[in-house]
Design an enzyme around this catalytic site. Structure first.
Site, short mmCIF file in Angstrom:
data_model
loop_
_atom_site.label_atom_id
_atom_site.label_comp_id
_atom_site.label_asym_id
_atom_site.label_seq_id
_atom_site.Cartn_x
_atom_site.Cartn_y
_atom_site.Cartn_z
N ILE A 1 0.84 -1.20 0.00
CA ILE A 1 0.00 0.00 0.00
C ILE A 1 0.88 1.25 0.00
CG2 ILE A 1 -1.72 1.32 1.30
CD1 ILE A 1 -2.63 -1.48 2.43
N ARG B 1 -4.33 0.38 11.11
CA ARG B 1 -5.18 -0.02 12.22
C ARG B 1 -5.26 1.14 13.19
NH1 ARG B 1 -6.93 -3.73 9.63
NH2 ARG B 1 -6.84 -5.96 10.11
N GLU C 1 -14.19 0.13 16.96
CA GLU C 1 -15.04 0.17 15.77
C GLU C 1 -16.31 -0.63 16.01
OE1 GLU C 1 -12.84 -0.92 12.26
OE2 GLU C 1 -11.36 0.66 12.56
N HIS D 1 -13.98 2.66 7.97
CA HIS D 1 -13.12 1.52 7.64
C HIS D 1 -13.50 0.93 6.27
CE1 HIS D 1 -10.51 -1.86 9.58
NE2 HIS D 1 -10.25 -1.72 8.30
#
Length: 339
Positions: A157, A252, A281, A300
């Site tokens: 990423i 995270r 979450e 998310h």
């Protein structure tokens, strides 16, 4: 006669039939069984006992339930939720790391541009049907060109974020656990990322994170959550950031000390934050992050794409081919490192 390899593809919603057929076409030795379930007990215990390979979106059986299981391929990239699972003391775990790079990098660039051009303020004026009188003062902003991007975690990423940032003329810095291993050894989609580190201006070991933060106008967090990275971005790290720096987190929530971040944002110690992940979450309605004007919250979703299943099962098919032929698997998790 060679025994078949029993493969269970376990998901919470049905996988496209064409993708399941692609898995079966890998080898005649594979007996692929797709199932949907929300709980482990929805799968017959007799089937669990036969399974050698499990593809799972979330559910993980106990060693007693699946005594012949040898390998688990995850539909996910992060494994922090499963590291203490007893099954993983004896079973190989691989992930779908690498498939998220295009969409998550696009999310990061969207947030870079949103803050660079003050999109939230534009939307505010639009909602009020107001043409601002002081347009120059409000919107003569800094360009991405010549700005410095700091990427914390130079995996698939982070490397794709760097490639796209380079196209905007940004300077790119990054941290990496092992700076001696610059090449990307993980699964890579074609024409994606920075496999050789060509887009980097400088690479820092993680213990020099603060030095990188001091130079960065934008910081993207794209590293796994491990005991070493938990609350890595704490009050001390936030104090190193420029007053107008923007923090973007797609890794995270636990890699940030959320209370320290809220304090820094309230005080205007940093420019803003785009947060897709959180310590808790769903993010509680009572969290100040919902109301802070210099924060963009998303639920998310930075890794969501219509092509997710296709990319994930294409990777699984390649790993199945390797498994059948006794070759090393891609994205093998090192349980000691936690990713």
């Amino acid at each position: 006669m060679v025994e078949p390899i029993r493969v269970l593809v376990l998901s919470q919603s049905p996988m496209p039939a064409a993708l399941i057929e692609r898995l079966r076409a890998v080898s005649p030795r594979l007996a692929v069984e797709p199932r949907t379930a929300q709980r482990l007990d929805e799968i017959d215990r007799a089937l669990w006992r036969e399974i050698e390979v499990l593809y799972t979106t979330s559910l993980m059986p106990s060693p007693e339930l699946a005594p012949n299981l040898r390998w688990v391929q995850g539909h996910f990239a992060g494994v922090d939720f499963f590291l203490d699972h007893p099954l993983l003391r004896s079973v190989t775990l691989t992930t779908s790391s690498g498939i998220h790079a295009p969409v998550m990098a696009e999310y990061c660039l969207m947030m870079l541009l949103a803050f660079a051009h003050d999109l939230p303020r534009m939307i505010e004026y639009q909602q009020r049907s107001e043409w601002p009188q002081a347009r120059w003062q409000l919107f003569a902003l800094n360009e991405l060109r010549d700005a410095t991007l700091g990427v914390v975690g130079y995996g698939s990423i982070g490397r794709e974020v760097a490639r796209l940032a380079r196209a905007f003329g940004m300077r790119v810095l990054a941290t990496k656990r092992d700076v001696a291993q610059i090449d990307d050894a993980g699964y890579q989609l074609p024409d994606i990322g920075d496999p050789t580190g060509a887009h980097l201006d400088r690479l820092y070991p993680l213990h020099e994170l603060h030095a990188m933060l001091r130079q960065s106008d934008y910081i993207v967090l794209a590293l796994p959550l491990t005991p070493q990275t938990r609350k890595l971005i704490d009050a001390a790290a936030l104090k190193q950031m420029k007053p107008k720096a923007v923090l973007i987190n797609v890794s995270r929530g636990g890699v940030i000390d959320e209370a320290a971040l809220i304090d820094a944002l309230r005080a205007g110690a940093i420019g803003g934050a785009a947060l897709d992940v959180f310590e808790q979450e769903p993010l509680p309605a009572s969290s100040p992050l919902w109301q802070l004007p210099n924060v963009i919250v998303s639920p998310h979703v930075s890794g969501f794409t219509q092509r997710y299943d296709e990319r994930a099962l294409t990777l699984f098919a390649e790993n199945l081919r390797r498994y059948v032929n006794g070759e090393p698997l891609l994205n093998l998790v090192d349980m000691r490192r936690g990713y």
